[in-house]
Design a protein around this motif. Structure first.
Motif, PDB file in Angstrom:
ATOM      1  N   ASP A  71       0.948  -1.386  -0.086  1.00 15.93           N
ATOM      2  CA  ASP A  71       0.254   0.178   0.090  1.00 15.93           C
ATOM      3  C   ASP A  71       1.112   1.364   0.188  1.00 15.93           C
ATOM      4  N   SER A  72       0.623   2.040  -0.834  1.00 17.36           N
ATOM      5  CA  SER A  72       1.401   3.330  -0.812  1.00 17.36           C
ATOM      6  C   SER A  72       1.142   4.132   0.234  1.00 17.36           C
ATOM      7  N   PHE A  73       2.067   5.321   0.979  1.00 15.83           N
ATOM      8  CA  PHE A  73       2.028   6.461   2.095  1.00 15.83           C
ATOM      9  C   PHE A  73       3.337   6.941   1.663  1.00 15.83           C
ATOM     10  N   ARG A  74       2.021   8.227   2.856  1.00 14.44           N
ATOM     11  CA  ARG A  74       4.015   9.182   2.292  1.00 14.44           C
ATOM     12  C   ARG A  74       4.246   9.781   3.654  1.00 14.44           C
ATOM     13  N   ILE A  75       5.960  10.243   3.242  1.00  9.27           N
ATOM     14  CA  ILE A  75       7.030   9.988   4.310  1.00  9.27           C
ATOM     15  C   ILE A  75       7.169  11.609   3.926  1.00  9.27           C
ATOM     16  N   GLY A  76       7.342  12.643   4.888  1.00  4.02           N
ATOM     17  CA  GLY A  76       7.643  13.927   4.874  1.00  4.02           C
ATOM     18  C   GLY A  76       6.370  14.456   3.322  1.00  4.02           C
ATOM     19  N   GLY A  77       7.435  15.112   1.767  1.00  2.21           N
ATOM     20  CA  GLY A  77       6.539  15.609   1.449  1.00  2.21           C
ATOM     21  C   GLY A  77       6.306  14.701  -0.020  1.00  2.21           C
ATOM     22  N   GLN A  78       6.825  13.362   0.349  1.00  2.00           N
ATOM     23  CA  GLN A  78       6.712  12.427  -1.321  1.00  2.00           C
ATOM     24  C   GLN A  78       5.882  11.093  -0.682  1.00  2.00           C
ATOM     25  N   ASN A  79       5.263  11.136  -2.060  1.00  2.00           N
ATOM     26  CA  ASN A  79       3.992   9.759  -2.081  1.00  2.00           C
ATOM     27  C   ASN A  79       5.263   8.508  -2.340  1.00  2.00           C
ATOM     28  N   VAL A  80       5.103   7.243  -1.292  1.00  2.00           N
ATOM     29  CA  VAL A  80       5.887   6.074  -1.349  1.00  2.00           C
ATOM     30  C   VAL A  80       4.626   4.647  -1.897  1.00  2.00           C
ATOM     31  N   GLU A  81       5.764   4.365  -3.294  1.00  2.54           N
ATOM     32  CA  GLU A  81       4.751   3.911  -3.814  1.00  2.54           C
ATOM     33  C   GLU A  81       5.643   2.182  -3.566  1.00  2.54           C
ATOM     34  N   PRO A  82       5.719   1.676  -3.311  1.00  5.74           N
ATOM     35  CA  PRO A  82       6.425   0.339  -3.251  1.00  5.74           C
ATOM     36  C   PRO A  82       6.401  -0.730  -4.739  1.00  5.74           C
ATOM     37  N   GLN A  83       7.401  -1.071  -4.904  1.00  2.00           N
ATOM     38  CA  GLN A  83       6.883  -1.778  -6.003  1.00  2.00           C
ATOM     39  C   GLN A  83       7.073  -3.129  -6.353  1.00  2.00           C
ATOM     40  N   TYR A  84       8.541  -3.214  -4.795  1.00  6.53           N
ATOM     41  CA  TYR A  84       8.744  -5.280  -4.645  1.00  6.53           C
ATOM     42  C   TYR A  84       7.848  -5.342  -3.621  1.00  6.53           C
ATOM     43  N   GLU A 136      27.469 -14.146  -2.197  1.00  7.85           N
ATOM     44  CA  GLU A 136      28.611 -12.388  -1.194  1.00  7.85           C
ATOM     45  C   GLU A 136      27.483 -11.615  -1.993  1.00  7.85           C
ATOM     46  N   LEU A 137      26.857 -10.825  -1.494  1.00  9.50           N
ATOM     47  CA  LEU A 137      25.267  -9.617  -2.303  1.00  9.50           C
ATOM     48  C   LEU A 137      25.470  -8.221  -2.089  1.00  9.50           C
ATOM     49  N   PHE A 138      25.390  -7.483  -2.195  1.00  6.96           N
ATOM     50  CA  PHE A 138      24.968  -6.221  -2.001  1.00  6.96           C
ATOM     51  C   PHE A 138      23.125  -5.998  -1.326  1.00  6.96           C
ATOM     52  N   LEU A 139      22.998  -6.360  -0.009  1.00 10.80           N
ATOM     53  CA  LEU A 139      21.245  -5.707   0.276  1.00 10.80           C
ATOM     54  C   LEU A 139      21.169  -4.625   0.052  1.00 10.80           C
ATOM     55  N   TYR A 140      19.907  -3.823  -0.593  1.00  9.59           N
ATOM     56  CA  TYR A 140      19.390  -2.248  -0.984  1.00  9.59           C
ATOM     57  C   TYR A 140      17.916  -2.544   0.453  1.00  9.59           C
ATOM     58  N   LEU A 141      17.845  -1.258   0.414  1.00  8.88           N
ATOM     59  CA  LEU A 141      16.200  -0.887   1.333  1.00  8.88           C
ATOM     60  C   LEU A 141      16.243  -0.146   1.245  1.00  8.88           C
ATOM     61  N   ASN A 142      14.790   0.541   1.861  1.00 10.47           N
ATOM     62  CA  ASN A 142      14.688   2.535   2.169  1.00 10.47           C
ATOM     63  C   ASN A 142      13.820   1.774   3.029  1.00 10.47           C
ATOM     64  N   PHE A 143      13.574   3.317   3.837  1.00  8.89           N
ATOM     65  CA  PHE A 143      12.806   2.729   5.023  1.00  8.89           C
ATOM     66  C   PHE A 143      12.912   4.580   5.502  1.00  8.89           C
ATOM     67  N   GLY A 144      11.765   4.568   6.324  1.00 13.94           N
ATOM     68  CA  GLY A 144      11.229   5.487   7.012  1.00 13.94           C
ATOM     69  C   GLY A 144      10.134   5.265   7.449  1.00 13.94           C
ATOM     70  N   ILE A 145       9.407   6.516   8.705  1.00 13.20           N
ATOM     71  CA  ILE A 145       7.957   6.467   8.977  1.00 13.20           C
ATOM     72  C   ILE A 145       6.773   7.155   8.163  1.00 13.20           C
ATOM     73  N   PRO A 146       5.965   6.921   7.632  1.00  9.19           N
ATOM     74  CA  PRO A 146       5.027   7.411   6.918  1.00  9.19           C
ATOM     75  C   PRO A 146       4.063   8.369   8.195  1.00  9.19           C
ATOM     76  N   ASN A 147       4.125   9.414   7.482  1.00 11.63           N
ATOM     77  CA  ASN A 147       3.281  10.461   7.231  1.00 11.63           C
ATOM     78  C   ASN A 147       1.827  10.055   8.821  1.00 11.63           C
ATOM     79  N   GLN A 148       1.446  10.669   9.445  1.00 14.61           N
ATOM     80  CA  GLN A 148       0.612  10.766  10.363  1.00 14.61           C
ATOM     81  C   GLN A 148       0.472   9.199  11.295  1.00 14.61           C
ATOM     82  N   GLU A 149       1.705   8.876  11.250  1.00 12.37           N
ATOM     83  CA  GLU A 149       1.902   7.455  12.466  1.00 12.37           C
ATOM     84  C   GLU A 149       3.152   8.623  13.685  1.00 12.37           C
TER      85      GLU A 149
END
Length: 310
Positions: A199-212, A233-246
């Protein structure tokens, strides 16, 4: 070959040898840096000597690209000049040449005017071998200029062959990043949730729509996700944050095989999503612990693999 030609070749050989000595011991400001060297440098293990610059590298060559080609090309003339002066077979010639290069590399290290580098020994010897091969192919007639032209052409052909062969070997034994694989495509050995809620959510002024994928504590205070990576042997990638209104309260902890690689917490609203890239070598069990209202999404990895293992 008459005595006059032999003298000319001997003078050329001596002059070229002096030039090589200059570049090995005095060029590039070596003498000026001796007082700043703190110890001897001996590199006995070969490392990336198969790495020669590709065609794309030659459009914007670096000093290392020029150095790699120069280490081979600079010693090609010895493979022509020495057989002209002394009748010798290939193996005897190469054994003597390698012994001489080993001595010179050792002197470089002991005089603090350079280092003993086995990569240089291999590349220099390869150049000498190319020169000897070009001489054998080129000097087949009594016409001097025709022999010189044939030898030059043979040297170029052999260098191109070596260049191509080294490119293949380097490609075969160099690891590259594979395609992106979402973490939820792996078997989750900890809990049933697989992070597929996007589900999409907002962080700061950005709308976040996870793809995976997207992961949260799912209403709990703390939740742990565990995955088996299979000692990759790998590189791990991630995005993180706390959504607005929480509530701006949460933390992330990422570890592999008991070793922590990422630990971050948030007590204030995020202005924008955070991003992280983590290098894991031979990790087997990946553990992700989320606390509070923090979310992570589009978590995945790119494995380091040989091209023949894709």
């Amino acid at each position: 070959m008459n005595a006059k030609h032999r003298k000319v070749i001997l003078v050329i050989t001596l002059c070229y040898t002096v030039l090589i000595f200059y570049f090995m011991f005095l060029a590039f400001g070596r003498a000026a840096t001796v007082d700043r060297v703190t110890g001897y440098s001996f590199l006995f293990l070969p490392d990336a000597f198969f790495r020669l610059p590709g065609l794309s590298d030659l459009l914007h060559p670096t000093l290392m690209d020029v150095w790699a080609l120069g280490n081979i090309a600079a010693f090609i003339p010895f493979g022509v000049l020495i057989p002209l002066l002394y009748r010798t077979g290939f193996f005897r010639y190469m054994i003597l040449f390698i012994l001489c290069i080993l001595v010179l590399e050792t002197v470089q290290a002991l005089t603090l005017l350079g280092s003993f580098d086995i990569n240089d020994v291999i590349q220099n010897s390869l150049g000498a071998a190319v020169g000897f091969g070009a001489f054998r192919f080129g000097y087949r007639t009594k016409k001097v200029w025709r022999n010189i032209a044939a030898t030059c052409i043979a040297a170029i052909v052999l260098m191109i062959g070596i260049w191509g062969s080294f490119g293949i070997v380097d490609k075969a034994f160099t690891k590259e990043l594979g395609p992106f694989i979402a973490l939820n495509e792996l078997k989750n050995s900890g809990i049933n949730s697989s992070g597929t809620q996007r589900d999409s959510f907002r962080i700061g002024g950005q709308n976040v729509e996870p793809q995976y994928n997207a992961y949260s504590t799912e209403g709990q205070q703390t939740l742990t996700y565990t995955y088996t990576l299979g000692k990759k042997e790998l590189f791990l990638y991630l995005n993180f944050g706390i959504p607005n209104q929480e509530d701006a309260n949460g933390s992330i902890s990422i570890s592999a095989d008991g070793q922590e690689y990422l630990s971050t917490s948030a007590e204030e609203p995020s202005d924008e999503p955070g991003m992280s890239s983590i290098y894991l070598q031979g990790a087997n069990e990946l553990t992700i612990t989320l606390e509070g209202n923090v979310r992570i999404w589009d978590v995945g990895f790119r494995e380091m693999r040989y091209t023949w293992n894709w």
